[in-house]
Design a protein around this motif. Structure first.
Motif, short mmCIF file in Angstrom:
data_model
loop_
_atom_site.label_atom_id
_atom_site.label_comp_id
_atom_site.label_asym_id
_atom_site.label_seq_id
_atom_site.Cartn_x
_atom_site.Cartn_y
_atom_site.Cartn_z
N LEU A 85 1.23 73.05 -62.78
CA LEU A 85 -0.20 73.29 -62.57
C LEU A 85 -0.54 74.77 -62.76
O LEU A 85 -1.55 75.10 -63.39
CB LEU A 85 -0.62 72.81 -61.19
N GLU A 86 0.29 75.65 -62.23
CA GLU A 86 0.06 77.09 -62.37
C GLU A 86 0.12 77.53 -63.83
O GLU A 86 -0.54 78.48 -64.22
CB GLU A 86 1.07 77.88 -61.55
N ALA A 87 0.92 76.82 -64.64
CA ALA A 87 1.04 77.15 -66.05
C ALA A 87 -0.13 76.58 -66.87
O ALA A 87 -0.19 76.78 -68.08
CB ALA A 87 2.36 76.61 -66.60
N GLY A 88 -1.04 75.87 -66.20
CA GLY A 88 -2.22 75.36 -66.89
C GLY A 88 -2.09 73.95 -67.43
O GLY A 88 -2.95 73.49 -68.19
N ILE A 89 -1.03 73.26 -67.07
CA ILE A 89 -0.87 71.88 -67.52
C ILE A 89 -1.91 71.01 -66.80
O ILE A 89 -2.15 71.16 -65.60
CB ILE A 89 0.57 71.39 -67.27
N ASP A 90 -2.52 70.10 -67.54
CA ASP A 90 -3.56 69.23 -67.02
C ASP A 90 -3.06 68.47 -65.78
O ASP A 90 -2.00 67.83 -65.85
CB ASP A 90 -3.95 68.24 -68.12
N PRO A 91 -3.79 68.54 -64.68
CA PRO A 91 -3.38 67.82 -63.47
C PRO A 91 -3.14 66.32 -63.70
O PRO A 91 -2.28 65.72 -63.07
CB PRO A 91 -4.54 68.05 -62.50
N LYS A 92 -3.87 65.71 -64.62
CA LYS A 92 -3.68 64.29 -64.93
C LYS A 92 -2.26 64.05 -65.45
O LYS A 92 -1.61 63.07 -65.08
CB LYS A 92 -4.73 63.84 -65.96
N LEU A 93 -1.77 64.94 -66.30
CA LEU A 93 -0.42 64.80 -66.84
C LEU A 93 0.63 64.97 -65.74
O LEU A 93 1.64 64.27 -65.73
CB LEU A 93 -0.18 65.80 -67.96
N VAL A 94 0.37 65.89 -64.82
CA VAL A 94 1.29 66.10 -63.70
C VAL A 94 1.27 64.87 -62.80
O VAL A 94 2.32 64.39 -62.36
CB VAL A 94 0.92 67.38 -62.92
N TRP A 95 0.09 64.34 -62.54
CA TRP A 95 -0.05 63.12 -61.72
C TRP A 95 0.74 61.96 -62.32
O TRP A 95 1.51 61.29 -61.64
CB TRP A 95 -1.53 62.77 -61.57
N VAL A 96 0.57 61.73 -63.61
CA VAL A 96 1.27 60.62 -64.28
C VAL A 96 2.78 60.83 -64.23
O VAL A 96 3.54 59.89 -63.97
CB VAL A 96 0.76 60.45 -65.73
N ALA A 97 3.24 62.05 -64.44
CA ALA A 97 4.68 62.33 -64.39
C ALA A 97 5.23 62.05 -62.99
O ALA A 97 6.30 61.44 -62.85
CB ALA A 97 4.95 63.78 -64.79
N LEU A 98 4.52 62.47 -61.97
CA LEU A 98 4.97 62.21 -60.59
C LEU A 98 4.96 60.72 -60.29
O LEU A 98 5.89 60.19 -59.68
CB LEU A 98 4.09 62.97 -59.59
N CYS A 99 3.91 60.04 -60.72
CA CYS A 99 3.83 58.59 -60.50
C CYS A 99 5.01 57.86 -61.16
O CYS A 99 5.61 56.97 -60.57
CB CYS A 99 2.52 58.04 -61.04
N ARG A 100 5.31 58.27 -62.37
CA ARG A 100 6.41 57.65 -63.11
C ARG A 100 7.74 57.89 -62.39
O ARG A 100 8.52 56.95 -62.19
CB ARG A 100 6.46 58.22 -64.52
N GLU A 101 7.98 59.12 -61.97
CA GLU A 101 9.26 59.46 -61.35
C GLU A 101 9.42 58.89 -59.94
O GLU A 101 10.54 58.69 -59.48
CB GLU A 101 9.46 60.97 -61.36
N ILE A 142 11.05 66.40 -65.21
CA ILE A 142 11.73 66.42 -66.51
C ILE A 142 10.72 66.62 -67.63
O ILE A 142 10.98 67.35 -68.59
CB ILE A 142 12.52 65.11 -66.72
N ASP A 143 9.55 66.00 -67.50
CA ASP A 143 8.52 66.06 -68.56
C ASP A 143 8.04 67.48 -68.86
O ASP A 143 7.49 67.73 -69.92
CB ASP A 143 7.31 65.22 -68.18
N PHE A 144 8.22 68.39 -67.93
CA PHE A 144 7.67 69.73 -68.10
C PHE A 144 8.75 70.80 -68.12
O PHE A 144 8.59 71.90 -67.58
CB PHE A 144 6.63 70.02 -67.02
N GLY A 145 9.86 70.47 -68.72
CA GLY A 145 10.92 71.45 -68.95
C GLY A 145 11.55 72.02 -67.69
O GLY A 145 11.90 73.18 -67.65
N GLY A 146 11.67 71.19 -66.68
CA GLY A 146 12.33 71.63 -65.46
C GLY A 146 11.42 72.39 -64.50
O GLY A 146 11.90 73.01 -63.56
N ARG A 147 10.13 72.31 -64.72
CA ARG A 147 9.18 72.93 -63.79
C ARG A 147 8.89 71.97 -62.64
O ARG A 147 8.92 70.76 -62.81
CB ARG A 147 7.85 73.23 -64.48
N THR A 148 8.54 72.53 -61.51
CA THR A 148 8.02 71.70 -60.43
C THR A 148 6.57 71.37 -60.76
O THR A 148 5.96 71.97 -61.66
CB THR A 148 8.08 72.43 -59.08
N GLY A 149 6.00 70.44 -60.01
CA GLY A 149 4.59 70.12 -60.21
C GLY A 149 3.70 71.33 -59.99
O GLY A 149 2.76 71.58 -60.75
#
Length: 64
Positions: free
Chosen positions: A40-56, A29-36
């Motif tokens: 990552l492919e769009a250049g989003i910081d892996p730390k932000l992806v990690w935190v989003a996955l941890c939260r969900e 949800i945090d990344f506009g409906g993108r998968t992890g």
């Protein structure tokens, strides 16, 4: 966070098969409906992806 560290954390926390599936299939949800993987492919910081996955996936906060 580097991608190698992100990958290690994912595999340690979720196991390699589950981690791969989560990255490909789970929409964040945090990344506009993108998968992890898409985030990552769009250049989003892996730390932000990690935190989003941890939260969900209810990972205890001390392991974020």
């Amino acid at each position: 966070m580097r991608l190698t560290e992100f990958s290690e954390l994912m595999q340690t926390e979720f196991g390699s098969l589950t981690a791969d599936s989560m990255l490909r299939d789970h929409v964040l949800i945090d990344f506009g409906g993108r998968t992890g993987a898409e985030a990552l492919e769009a250049g989003i910081d892996p730390k932000l992806v990690w935190v989003a996955l941890c939260r969900e996936f209810d990972v205890p906060r001390e392991r974020w």
